[in-house]
Design an enzyme around this catalytic site. Structure first.
Site, PDB file in Angstrom:
ATOM      1  N   LYS A 282       0.834  -1.197   0.000  1.00  0.00           N
ATOM      2  CA  LYS A 282       0.000   0.000   0.000  1.00  0.00           C
ATOM      3  C   LYS A 282       0.875   1.255   0.000  1.00  0.00           C
ATOM      4  O   LYS A 282       2.013   1.218   0.485  1.00  0.00           O
ATOM      5  CB  LYS A 282      -0.877   0.040   1.267  1.00  0.00           C
ATOM      6  N   ARG A 356     -10.398 -11.434   1.812  1.00  0.00           N
ATOM      7  CA  ARG A 356     -11.322 -12.437   1.273  1.00  0.00           C
ATOM      8  C   ARG A 356     -10.738 -13.843   1.387  1.00  0.00           C
ATOM      9  O   ARG A 356     -11.476 -14.829   1.449  1.00  0.00           O
ATOM     10  CB  ARG A 356     -11.671 -12.091  -0.167  1.00  0.00           C
TER      11      ARG A 356
END
Length: 505
Positions: A282, A356
């Site tokens: 990130k 996920r």
């Protein structure tokens, strides 16, 4: 790292002059909750009623808007707070109580006693005011010299709360309301505290220990799977995501099985204690709040405690997937093929789509328990924030009946949730040439829907399922508002408790 305790909570018919502050409401007809003796004292000393003085200093009916009036004649300072333009809803009262208590905490000093008089005259409104007041009293205590963790070091700003209600003399009418408010608020505060703890102090192993300690003595059984147990069980998603960190992953399983339960609810929470993005790193600024990426797991653990403490007659099994997503020579990679719990293979599209993967393992495992309903809660996608903002969670479900049940629970709890679809064509974005399924779509469109479609693939056949993407409302910057303080919000806890209540009927 003990969860901070709540202020004492009592009810009374009239405010005590010994309180540090008195919170009253302000609606279209003026001030609500100010006793006549206080009004007379204001008129005698200041030449105006409480309502008139509040209006003169700019109070608004807007929910949570506050103005502070001076102490006179032995009375405490009066904090006037907006309760809306019409008949206040329970959420209006929660917001007003929280805003008033937060304003009282700013008056200075610790050990304050705040009386809250917002016209609560039914058990439901008493509970709403009590919840808002208790939640408004929470503040995160910074780590400071001489303290080992965030829960020690400074006295709480608010030590006691009193809800003013004409029902105070009717013990049976208010006892359940007050006990429910305290139980639910305590669980929300626990979730907030875990989210706020720095990630060097809260990591998978310590988070699992926190959960076990929090639930000790309750009617909830706790099982913690460490990295060896996860390897033996074939939890390929959790192991891949947590493999880049020296702080190895955990899966916490909770079980509450009361007598008389007719329905079985399974909860799954995302517990990424810090998310750097892995090899798909990130940007630096995007990491500042990534200690909150375990807010889903925090909400699930805290909700199970509240459900058990309230004695709700619904069986609950919960899974909290805990991992730290860091880049290293042991990190998983984009294009890796992972074998998930249950055997399904996944082509990994992006190491920053890690949530996920840990959730898929847990959903597949939860399906083996044959629940009637699985609800997963996760700070899953930035796309949900783009679509719904930072105060509304996205809801996607297996069917509209299940979605309606969650929406009703959220409304009862006062949390903002909006249903989104999973169109049929979305599944095509997850087609893979090298595995059973790909973890991400080929582009950035419909990100929240793609993530939900991926999770749906791991839900057992015939099991109702709902997914809550809480990426927006799980965290708030700035000074907070209403009963929400800056930092972790504990979003989702109250909705899950309300859902459990609906399932016991």
């Amino acid at each position: 790292m003990p969860v901070p305790s709540l202020p004492t909570l009592t009810v009374a018919k009239v405010p005590d002059k010994g309180a540090s502050a008195l919170v009253v409401g302000y609606g279209p007809d003026g001030v609500v909750g100010a006793p006549s003796t206080l009004d007379k004292e204001y008129a005698r000393r200041l030449g105006q009623s409480v309502s008139a003085l509040a209006a003169s200093v700019g109070i608004k009916t807007d929910s949570g808007h506050t103005r502070t009036l001076p102490a006179v004649g032995g009375w405490p300072v009066v904090i006037v707070v907006g309760i809306g333009d019409g008949t206040p809803t329970q959420e209006d009262l929660r917001q007003a109580a929280g805003a008033g208590v937060r304003q009282a905490a700013k008056q200075g000093g610790g050990d304050a006693h705040v009386a809250v008089a917002l016209g609560a005259d039914e058990p439901e409104t008493v509970q709403a005011v009590a919840e808002g007041a208790l939640l408004g009293s929470y503040r995160y205590q910074p780590v400071s010299t001489g303290t080992a963790n965030s829960s020690n070091g400074k006295p709480a700003a608010i030590s006691a709360l009193t809800v003013i209600t004409p029902l105070a003399g009717r013990r049976s009418a208010v006892t359940h309301a007050v006990e429910s408010a305290r139980t639910v608020a305590a669980s929300v505060v626990a979730a907030r505290e875990w989210v706020n703890i720095p990630p060097n102090l809260l990591f998978p192993a310590s988070f699992a220990e926190e959960a076990a300690a929090y639930l000790k003595g309750s009617k909830v059984a706790v099982e913690v799977l460490d990295d060896k147990a996860l390897t033996k069980g074939g939890y390929g998603g959790i192991l891949a995501v947590g493999g880049g960190s020296s702080r190895l992953p955990r899966l916490v399983r909770l079980a509450y099985a009361p007598r008389g339960a007719k329905l079985h609810l399974a909860l799954v929470g995302k517990g990424i204690t810090f998310d750097s993005g892995g090899l798909n790193l990130k940007p630096g600024d995007s990491m500042n709040t990534m200690k909150c990426d375990m807010a889903g797991a925090a909400a699930v653990i805290a909700a199970v405690k509240a459900i058990a403490d309230l004695g709700l007659r619904v069986k609950v099994t919960a899974y909290a997937s805990m991992a730290e997503n860091l880049p290293s020579d042991t990190s998983y990679r984009p294009s890796d093929v992972l074998t998930m719990y249950g055997g399904k293979t996944v082509e990994n599209g992006n190491t920053d789509a890690e949530g996920r993967l840990v959730m898929a393992d847990a959903i597949a495992r939860a399906s083996e328990d044959a629940p009637d309903l699985i609800v997963d809660v996760a700070t899953l996608t930035g796309a949900a924030i783009v679509a719904l903002g930072d105060k509304t969670a996205g809801l996607m479900a297996s069917d509209d009946d299940t979605a309606d049940r969650l929406l009703d629970a959220a409304e009862a709890a006062g949390e903002d949730i909006w249903q989104l679809p999973i169109p049929k064509h979305i599944r095509g974005k997850l087609d893979s040439k090298v595995a059973d399924i790909r973890s991400t779509g080929g582009d950035r469109t419909a990100g929240a829907l793609v993530a939900a479609a991926f999770l749906r693939e791991f839900v057992g056949e015939g099991i109702s399922w709902a997914h809550l993407d809480i990426a927006g409302p799980a965290w708030t910057d700035g000074g907070g508002s209403g009963y929400i303080s800056s930092g972790g919000t504990g979003f989702g806890v109250r909705t899950l408790v309300a859902l459990a209540r609906s399932l016991e009927k």
